[in-house]
Design an enzyme around this catalytic site. Structure first.
Site, PDB file in Angstrom:
ATOM      1  N   CYS A  47       0.839  -1.210   0.000  1.00 51.86           N
ATOM      2  CA  CYS A  47       0.000   0.000   0.000  1.00 51.86           C
ATOM      3  C   CYS A  47       0.878   1.267   0.000  1.00 51.86           C
ATOM      4  CB  CYS A  47      -0.900  -0.059   1.236  1.00 51.86           C
ATOM      5  SG  CYS A  47      -1.427   1.520   1.867  1.00 51.86           S
ATOM      6  N   CYS A  50       0.712   3.490   2.965  1.00 55.22           N
ATOM      7  CA  CYS A  50       1.390   2.936   4.146  1.00 55.22           C
ATOM      8  C   CYS A  50       2.882   3.219   4.080  1.00 55.22           C
ATOM      9  CB  CYS A  50       1.166   1.429   4.258  1.00 55.22           C
ATOM     10  SG  CYS A  50      -0.551   0.966   4.350  1.00 55.22           S
TER      11      CYS A  50
END
Ligand SMILES: Cc1cc2nc3c(=O)[nH]c(=O)nc-3n(C[C@H](O)[C@H](O)[C@H](O)COP(=O)(O)OP(=O)(O)OC[C@H]3O[C@@H](n4cnc5c(N)ncnc54)[C@H](O)[C@@H]3O)c2cc1C
Length: 475
Positions: A47, A50
């Site tokens: 991600c 992230c």
């Protein structure tokens, strides 16, 4: 070890302070965490949000985790990679529906609980705005000046409750001492007996039950690792040592040494710590022993310091003081008071030295101990007669017994009673400290209650419960 997250596991790197956890170690690690609070970031390594968030989380984690943390022992910062197959069920348990997804609460709750958005009364809460390091810190109320001041202030050395925190330092000092002994390959045929005798005292009288258990295990296996007929300079002995080093330093459980000090934390990195923890350990032993053990305990402590305390000046001076004792000790009282007065002699000497050299900790100047604020009844009169304070030794002994005896272990005891009441089931004596799960956490809660920094966190906690906002998706 506590460095589990450093350089290990998914997404780990040398610099990581946040602890990488996975489905296998999640429950056990959180259960054994001594911090009263934990933050867990659920993320996915693929991600992009992230990846961008990682430096922010890491910045905050560095404040709380690791050897250089400015606020150790308060919040465990951990992370779980939900994109890793083994963690899918774990992430589902916490209803992770976006990344990064942050929850916080008492570590024990994480280890046992499920969580979902509808659970109004859960002790685990969603951090709904921790998008940057600053906002995450804000959510802990750390920009609250009151908290900042409280956490930076030197601890109130006239508060007898401060010693409650020292149970961790006694564990830390015990494990650290063993780490040094093994790391420096200090066990030799001529001092091996001295270590055995000291371990025997730890088995019977260490204030932490898991250190007692760990010391017993070390003793049980001692002959296998360090056979008495082997010289450690032989190749075979070194091989033996290499095989046992890590496992044997777990004398107080796998997560100790944790890498930080609580009661013994100095205001500078290089002050206090291990030597303070060692003193506290020795004082706590001296008030636990029976009268019949006083002379042998004295000899064991002196020999242990002489053979294994790696500070040359310290062990030399201490041994001189040991050697000047001519009459055998007959009671625990005599030994406790001897150790107390010996420690005060060291304090007196260092007070002058530290003042001249500027090497002391400004927040913890050396004093003749206990101070008048800590124990007024220990003084017959505060005047110095013939160069010495007029101590009331009966009162000093009583104070030592309470301070290094019952008060030091009180958080363990409270937790044990609480767990009995709370769980309404029989908990074996063993779980008090052998179970690295329940006790350190609960004990940490006891410690946290006694600690002023906890006040701000608790306030924030209550405020959070009142003002729960709508959660936001960060993607
Ligand atoms: C055996 C030994 C010998 C040492 N010798 C030297 C030396 O020769 N030179 C040197 O530079 N350093 C020496 N040190 C280190 C030094 O004594 C301190 O441990 C260090 O300076 C850290 O000081 P501190 O402020 O943390 O308090 P410490 O002196 O480590 O004391 C720890 C805690 O014990 C309590 N305490 C203080 N005095 C007493 C007392 N009299 N009785 C009971 N409790 C007390 C206080 O709560 C204090 O915070 C020695 C340490 C040990 C364990």
């Amino acid at each position: 070890l506590r460095s589990l997250g450093v350089g290990e596991g998914a997404g780990g790197s040398e610099a990581d302070a946040a602890v990488d956890l996975n489905a296998t170690n999640f429950g056990a690690f959180l259960k054994a965490s001594p911090e009263p609070w934990a933050v867990v970031e659920f993320f996915a390594h693929w991600c992009p949000a992230c990846r961008n968030y990682k430096p922010h989380y890491e910045k905050v984690a560095k404040l709380f985790n690791g050897r250089d943390a400015a606020h150790p022992g308060i919040i465990l910062m951990a992370r779980v990679d939900c994109a890793s197959k083994v963690n899918i069920e774990l992430c589902n348990r916490f209803s992770v529906d976006h990344y990064p997804f942050l929850l916080w609460g008492p570590p024990t709750k994480f280890s046992s609980a499920k969580w979902d958005h509808k659970q109004e009364n859960s002790e685990i809460k969603l951090i709904d705005d921790g998008r940057t390091a600053e906002r995450l810190l804000n959510s802990f109320s750390l920009e609250d000046k009151r908290y900042e001041n409280e956490s930076m202030l030197p601890k109130n050395s006239s508060d007898p409750q401060q010693i409650v925190q020292a149970i961790y330092d006694v564990e830390e000092a015990t494990a650290h001492a063993l780490e040094i002994i093994l790391g420096h390959k200090m066990i030799k045929p001529e001092n091996r007996d001295s270590l055995i005798r000291f371990l025997q005292i730890l088995v019977a009288h260490h204030p932490s039950k898991r250190c007692r258990r760990g010391s017993a295990e070390l003793l049980i296996n001692f002959d296998d690792h360090w056979p008495s007929n082997l010289s450690l300079s032989s190749q075979e002995s070194y091989k033996l040592l290499e095989n046992v080093t890590e496992e044997n330093s777990w004398v107080c459980g796998k997560e100790v040494p944790r890498g930080y000090w609580m009661f013994c934390r100095g205001s500078k990195k290089e002050t206090r710590g291990f030597s303070c923890g060692l003193w506290v350990l020795m004082h706590s032993l001296s008030v636990q022993i029976g009268d019949g053990e006083s002379q042998s305990t004295f000899t064991s402590i002196c020999d242990f310091i002489h053979n294994f305390f790696i500070c040359e000046e310290c062990r030399k001076h201490f041994y001189e003081m040991c050697s000047s004792v001519s009459v055998p000790f007959k009671s625990a009282r005599e030994l406790s008071l001897w150790l107390w007065s010996t420690h005060n002699k060291v304090n007196e000497r260092l007070k002058k030295e530290e003042k001249d050299l500027g090497t002391g900790d400004p927040s913890f100047p050396k004093v003749l101990w206990p101070t008048n604020q800590l124990c007024p009844s220990c003084y017959r009169s505060s005047k110095i007669s013939d160069g010495a304070l007029d101590w009331n030794e009966d009162e000093v002994y009583q104070f030592l017994v309470n301070y290094y005896g019952s008060t030091l272990v009180s958080s363990y005891k409270e937790t044990y009673m609480e767990s009995l009441l709370h769980e309404k089931k029989t908990v074996s004596e063993d779980s008090l400290t052998s179970n690295t799960a329940s006790v350190p956490i609960g004990a940490a809660l006891g410690v946290a209650i006694a600690s002023c920094t906890f006040g701000a966190l608790a306030c924030f906690w209550r405020a959070q419960q009142k003002n729960r906002k709508q959660r936001k998706n960060w993607n």
